[in-house]
Design an enzyme around this catalytic site. Sequence first.
Site, PDB file in Angstrom:
ATOM      1  N   GLU A   1     109.731 -20.389  20.119  1.00 19.51           N
ATOM      2  CA  GLU A   1     108.756 -21.161  20.891  1.00 19.51           C
ATOM      3  C   GLU A   1     109.452 -21.843  22.065  1.00 19.51           C
ATOM      4  O   GLU A   1     108.917 -21.967  23.159  1.00 19.51           O
ATOM      5  CB  GLU A   1     108.118 -22.211  19.986  1.00 19.51           C
TER       6      GLU A   1
ATOM      7  N   HIS B   1      98.851 -23.131  25.017  1.00 17.68           N
ATOM      8  CA  HIS B   1      98.184 -23.487  23.768  1.00 17.68           C
ATOM      9  C   HIS B   1      98.107 -25.011  23.651  1.00 17.68           C
ATOM     10  O   HIS B   1      98.591 -25.738  24.505  1.00 17.68           O
ATOM     11  CB  HIS B   1      98.871 -22.868  22.539  1.00 17.68           C
TER      12      HIS B   1
ATOM     13  N   CYS C   1     101.883 -32.526  21.954  1.00 21.87           N
ATOM     14  CA  CYS C   1     101.408 -31.144  21.750  1.00 21.87           C
ATOM     15  C   CYS C   1      99.889 -31.079  21.651  1.00 21.87           C
ATOM     16  O   CYS C   1      99.304 -29.995  21.708  1.00 21.87           O
ATOM     17  CB  CYS C   1     102.027 -30.544  20.494  1.00 21.87           C
TER      18      CYS C   1
ATOM     19  N   ASP D   1     100.099 -12.178  26.328  1.00 17.28           N
ATOM     20  CA  ASP D   1     100.815 -12.547  27.552  1.00 17.28           C
ATOM     21  C   ASP D   1      99.868 -13.095  28.614  1.00 17.28           C
ATOM     22  O   ASP D   1      98.845 -12.474  28.937  1.00 17.28           O
ATOM     23  CB  ASP D   1     101.545 -11.314  28.107  1.00 17.28           C
ATOM     24  N   HIS D   2     100.241 -14.262  29.160  1.00 20.23           N
ATOM     25  CA  HIS D   2      99.418 -14.947  30.165  1.00 20.23           C
ATOM     26  C   HIS D   2      98.025 -15.276  29.621  1.00 20.23           C
ATOM     27  O   HIS D   2      97.037 -15.272  30.368  1.00 20.23           O
ATOM     28  CB  HIS D   2      99.354 -14.145  31.473  1.00 20.23           C
TER      29      HIS D   2
ATOM     30  N   HIS E   1      99.416 -27.140  27.100  1.00 22.02           N
ATOM     31  CA  HIS E   1     100.774 -26.941  27.619  1.00 22.02           C
ATOM     32  C   HIS E   1     101.117 -25.481  27.329  1.00 22.02           C
ATOM     33  O   HIS E   1     100.219 -24.713  26.947  1.00 22.02           O
ATOM     34  CB  HIS E   1     101.766 -27.935  26.991  1.00 22.02           C
TER      35      HIS E   1
ATOM     36  N   HIS F   1     104.406 -22.105  26.814  1.00 18.01           N
ATOM     37  CA  HIS F   1     105.773 -21.697  26.479  1.00 18.01           C
ATOM     38  C   HIS F   1     106.066 -20.277  26.968  1.00 18.01           C
ATOM     39  O   HIS F   1     105.159 -19.466  27.137  1.00 18.01           O
ATOM     40  CB  HIS F   1     105.984 -21.710  24.953  1.00 18.01           C
TER      41      HIS F   1
END
Lengths: 135, 135, 135, 135, 135, 135
Positions: free
Chosen positions: A125, A14, A33, A79-80, A39, A41
């Site tokens: 996060e 994100h 950010c 996810d991914h 980037h 998580h």
Amino acid sequence: MVYLTRLEHFNAAHKLYNPNWSKEQNEAVFGVCANENWHGHNFELFVTVKGEVDADTGFLMDVKQLSKLIQEKVIKHLDHKNLNLDVPFLAGKMCSTENLAMGIWEQLVPHLPAHVQLHCVKLYETPRIYVEYFG
Amino acid sequence: MVYLTRLEHFNAAHKLYNPNWSKEQNEAVFGVCANENWHGHNFELFVTVKGEVDADTGFLMDVKQLSKLIQEKVIKHLDHKNLNLDVPFLAGKMCSTENLAMGIWEQLVPHLPAHVQLHCVKLYETPRIYVEYFG
Amino acid sequence: MVYLTRLEHFNAAHKLYNPNWSKEQNEAVFGVCANENWHGHNFELFVTVKGEVDADTGFLMDVKQLSKLIQEKVIKHLDHKNLNLDVPFLAGKMCSTENLAMGIWEQLVPHLPAHVQLHCVKLYETPRIYVEYFG
Amino acid sequence: MVYLTRLEHFNAAHKLYNPNWSKEQNEAVFGVCANENWHGHNFELFVTVKGEVDADTGFLMDVKQLSKLIQEKVIKHLDHKNLNLDVPFLAGKMCSTENLAMGIWEQLVPHLPAHVQLHCVKLYETPRIYVEYFG
Amino acid sequence: MVYLTRLEHFNAAHKLYNPNWSKEQNEAVFGVCANENWHGHNFELFVTVKGEVDADTGFLMDVKQLSKLIQEKVIKHLDHKNLNLDVPFLAGKMCSTENLAMGIWEQLVPHLPAHVQLHCVKLYETPRIYVEYFG
Amino acid sequence: MVYLTRLEHFNAAHKLYNPNWSKEQNEAVFGVCANENWHGHNFELFVTVKGEVDADTGFLMDVKQLSKLIQEKVIKHLDHKNLNLDVPFLAGKMCSTENLAMGIWEQLVPHLPAHVQLHCVKLYETPRIYVEYFG
């Protein structure tokens, strides 16, 4: 009344970037950010439901069923993925952990069995930052 | 000889995508990790050095100095970055955790004090997957 | 309303010792925790704030700002300190984790942004013992 | 008012099996958890008490005393036991984590000091599943 | 050469009981672990493989393939099982964590891809006890 | 050959302070760790032994016996102590984690059963710093 919690995991990219602001304003507010190249998580998601225990099973709710529900309604959509680009339920919102937790709540609440209430969505996060939403 | 380990943390986006292959081949090999819109992780980095203890300090090496070195030579180049796009030392390499661990080794090894040897770079991609490189 | 939590860390020495009691009474009540030569802990501090999310940022509060506030108002006064000797806000109080958690609350509450409320200070003394204070 | 939590550990075998049902019905509802030859877990038990702090000690309650109470009233009856066969307070109940958490609450509540209230029994069955009971 | 590790999880019941010994001798040697009605654990299994990285993928081995192999050859034979009664590869052996780790090694080693070597099986019986086997 | 590890815990106070140096030199080298009033840590101690498995028990060594040995030879001399003042085996040495790990090795090695070798003492000073010593 008892509370039952299941932990699930997803990875996603994100950025924190307000499209109504200049690049400079985004960097001033969001710092690293706001990196335009994204980037990401490892998110840890705790979902807590509450209600009465069934006498025949001893269960509030079958935790395998709860896990399957979280997988189908939440994890497979996150996810991914890129949270800014790939997730319809976040479209038009800032991609903060706060908004993500609230969005996950909305995905889950219509699908729980009638005798069970959603109590909390808790979302890590990083290992040192988490958000909780109670509806 | 003693071994001293310091844990540092960074977040980054990446994708597993071989530019010499078709999109279909990438998806067949890398699955969801090939998502063109990226995904990301919280990486946990353990750096282990080894050597003899100094009698005056009781230290193999000041762990604050080790932390500073990892921050300057590694973390500031990886944290909140896109590993495929933003990191010169990964250019032209597949963005796997294996290659990332080996790249981190190369960044650190020239900068350690002379009396200390780099022993291991251990890198968690998720809480359930990690890579170790011993040079 | 959402809840946001940040984890910070500090190390400190202390002893449990009531100066109005004899050495024998202290040892009877506090056992090894009354060792006159001190002992110490790695404290893990979770600070939770609550409030409404800002539409422009998606944040309850910038977590970097929350971290900085905890560092300035709490951690720099406790980290690598002796809790009985070095900490003005604990002067005249027993150095228990209960009193430490309540003292940390008092240090933080005047400095939070107006739109945010302090919800909880949770303090781990060891991995198996923690205290929570909600004001 | 402050809240104090102590973590204790026990290992036990159990199965999820309703004796009023056929083997087929048990397997349909409980899946692998109905294995007649048992399975087992490392349970992590968090007990939280609440109340006022004593001015002379700085304690809500001596955590060593709390630990001893949990050991004597709970752990020694559950650790290295078969929850279906060896535990009088679970007799006639389904051996779910929900019922186990509620049973632990009943064992503890009569034995706490008068100035302290039991607040929560939180029981991890696996690192990804836990139940909370607040009475 | 790099090392890649994958963590998998299983739950199982067992007891430590030598059938050539009397009940008294078993209790003298194994204590509560000899409870005839069984006890159990959440086992955490770390499998480490080593070898060279493939230039096209950046992988030592696809970690999803490694996970699948561990699931098929190990986890499905151990999860929610009784290690003394249900597991052919442990038949006739004492059900210690040492023997379990060595048995898991034997199950995995014939099935790894030719370019990869099994390096270590690390098995947590509780969060405070683990065994490692390197072949 | 198998490797068996047991985790034990202790809390202690210490400071990093070389008595042959001035206060200024100590502060220049050790920073906040030189605070004359002490600081402290929760130390996590992993002790690894290695050897052959006994056919009758399936054990390298009874882990309860290993735990008892660590308690008697190490933990009771360090827990709730001041490492600079209260620990004979550290007298005259700098109180670093490196020296502490090596000192713990010396305490354990003469007391292990003859068929077992000490392999590693691993000591966490904080959740992000640890030392290993292999003799």
